[in-house]
Motif scaffolding. Structure first.
Motif, short mmCIF file in Angstrom:
data_model
loop_
_atom_site.label_atom_id
_atom_site.label_comp_id
_atom_site.label_asym_id
_atom_site.label_seq_id
_atom_site.Cartn_x
_atom_site.Cartn_y
_atom_site.Cartn_z
N HIS A 124 41.34 17.51 1.58
CA HIS A 124 42.31 18.57 1.89
C HIS A 124 41.56 19.70 2.58
O HIS A 124 40.71 20.36 1.99
N LEU A 125 41.87 19.91 3.85
CA LEU A 125 41.20 20.94 4.66
C LEU A 125 42.05 22.20 4.69
O LEU A 125 43.16 22.20 5.24
N SER A 126 41.53 23.29 4.13
CA SER A 126 42.19 24.59 4.22
C SER A 126 41.60 25.34 5.41
O SER A 126 40.40 25.61 5.46
N GLU A 127 42.45 25.67 6.36
CA GLU A 127 42.01 26.30 7.60
C GLU A 127 42.05 27.82 7.47
O GLU A 127 42.83 28.36 6.68
N PRO A 128 41.24 28.55 8.24
CA PRO A 128 41.06 29.98 7.98
C PRO A 128 42.20 30.89 8.41
O PRO A 128 42.28 32.03 7.95
N ASP A 129 43.14 30.42 9.26
CA ASP A 129 44.12 31.36 9.81
C ASP A 129 45.14 31.82 8.79
O ASP A 129 45.78 32.86 8.96
N TRP A 130 45.32 31.09 7.67
CA TRP A 130 46.29 31.54 6.66
C TRP A 130 45.84 32.84 6.02
O TRP A 130 46.66 33.63 5.53
N ALA A 131 44.52 33.09 6.02
CA ALA A 131 43.98 34.29 5.39
C ALA A 131 43.54 35.32 6.43
O ALA A 131 42.70 36.17 6.15
N GLY A 132 44.10 35.24 7.63
CA GLY A 132 43.77 36.21 8.66
C GLY A 132 42.59 35.83 9.53
O GLY A 132 42.17 36.62 10.38
N GLY A 133 42.03 34.64 9.34
CA GLY A 133 40.92 34.19 10.16
C GLY A 133 41.38 33.57 11.46
O GLY A 133 42.59 33.50 11.75
N PRO A 134 40.46 33.08 12.25
CA PRO A 134 40.82 32.47 13.54
C PRO A 134 41.46 31.11 13.36
O PRO A 134 41.30 30.45 12.33
N GLN A 135 42.17 30.67 14.37
CA GLN A 135 42.73 29.33 14.35
C GLN A 135 41.61 28.31 14.52
O GLN A 135 40.68 28.51 15.31
#
Length: 366
Positions: A270-281
């Motif tokens: 399961h890959l959690s990507e950074p943009d949900w927390a305000g990070g880059p896409q």
């Protein structure tokens, strides 16, 4: 290529669709005891149409707790509470995974008070850092508080920590969960060991990437050994800044972990990507490298909508998508996405703590 609404073979289970419910901290367990309750049962049962419901982070021990009113999975009362929830999800035709959680240093001394008053959260290293967590304020409502400097876990504590994960897995099975997901993301304990930003150890758990990844892999083996590897998934967030943890080697460490996990026959990554927390896409280059490193099912999560999810499915870069805030406000999210129905908007003021408001009172589509 598959659509979001087709079944997926996920280890020992087959999901009815690929619209998964992401793990969502909601802080509504019963205290004292951090016991899952009837309100939580209703909340999860409402969302049983997800291809897979992944539970909120569930602490494997009192030491693993970092936020007010989050549920555990280490006591008999907690197992009984979770059993009512898994029964309700199954009655609704759903599948549910328990997310096994140890927050490490993302915690507060009030959760770890010992008789001598010296209780502290634990981590890879005893290093000061800047972050806050959520505790109960004087008015009984959630309030933010600074995290203290943790103490470093000692080498002779590692067997006990692995036993905590093993026992939590046994409890999840007894509670009726279909799978477990190890929380290795978002700056929590396993991520704290993986990142050189938070790990300054000079023993077998520190220094080289192989050493920093050791605990995550040992935990994976302990959990799989307590049940079966095809009942186990793991969540990682190798790129981005989460809970005060930077991961400067995130690309390298994430791919290393994925390659090591690939040989363990896990149910999913399961890959959690950074943009949900305000990070880059996240760019597709990393996704392609991750796919090459891990041949099993990959769940993508992070500010997803149906269009993004289907694009990545079409490209073969993910096999399912996990939705968070959309599932908070839309208990029937798979139907709404498939039929292109209007979505309810979530109320952030009710995300953490409280009662049924903003929790179980969002309507299904009429």
């Amino acid at each position: 290529m598959p659509t979001l609404f087709e079944p997926l073979s996920l280890g020992a289970v087959t999901t009815p669709n690929r619209v998964f419910m992401a793990p969502l901290t909601r802080m509504r367990a019963t205290v004292p005891g951090d016991v899952p309750n009837e309100l939580m049962r209703d909340y999860y049962a409402q969302r049983a149409s997800a291809g897979l419901v992944i539970s909120e982070g569930t602490q494997i021990s009192p030491e693993g707790k970092g936020y007010m009113d989050t549920p555990g999975i280490y006591s008999d009362e907690q197992v009984e509470g979770w059993r009512t929830i898994t029964d309700a999800v199954h009655a609704g035709g759903g599948l549910i995974a328990a997310q096994l959680w140890h927050v490490g240093r993302v915690s507060h001394e009030s959760f770890h008070a010992s008789p001598d008053g010296e209780g502290l959260p634990v981590s890879a290293s005893a290093s000061p850092y800047r972050n806050r967590t959520t505790i109960r304020g004087e008015d009984g409502r959630p309030t933010r508080a600074n995290c203290p400097t943790p103490r470093a876990l000692e080498l002779d504590e590692m067997p006990r920590l692995l036993e905590d994960y093993r026992r939590a897995t046994v409890n999840a099975r007894e509670a009726g969960f279909d799978l477990v997901e190890i929380h290795g993301a978002h700056g929590y304990l396993l991520h704290q060991f993986l990142s050189p930003d938070s790990n300054q150890r000079d023993d077998v758990y520190g220094g080289s990437l192989e050493n920093r990844a050791r605990l995550m892999l040992e935990v994976t083996d302990a959990v799989a050994g307590a049940w079966s590897s095809d009942r186990v998934g793991i969540r990682i967030s190798p790129i981005g800044s989460f809970n005060g943890t930077e991961d400067p080697d995130g690309t390298e460490s994430g791919l290393y972990v994925a390659r090591e996990l690939a040989g363990r026959n896990l149910a999913f990554l399961h890959l959690s990507e950074p943009d949900w927390a305000g990070g880059p896409q996240l760019d597709d280059g990393f996704r392609r490298e991750l796919r090459a490193a891990f041949a099993g099912p990959i769940i993508g999560a992070g500010n997803y909508d149906a269009e993004k999810a289907q694009r990545l499915l079409d490209a073969g870069l993910i096999d399912a998508a996990a939705f968070g805030r959309a599932f908070i406000a839309n208990p029937d999210l798979p139907r709404r996405l498939e039929d292109d129905l209007q979505l309810n908007a979530p109320d952030p003021d009710t995300f953490y703590g409280g009662d049924e408001a903003g929790y179980t009172d969002y309507p299904a589509y009429a």
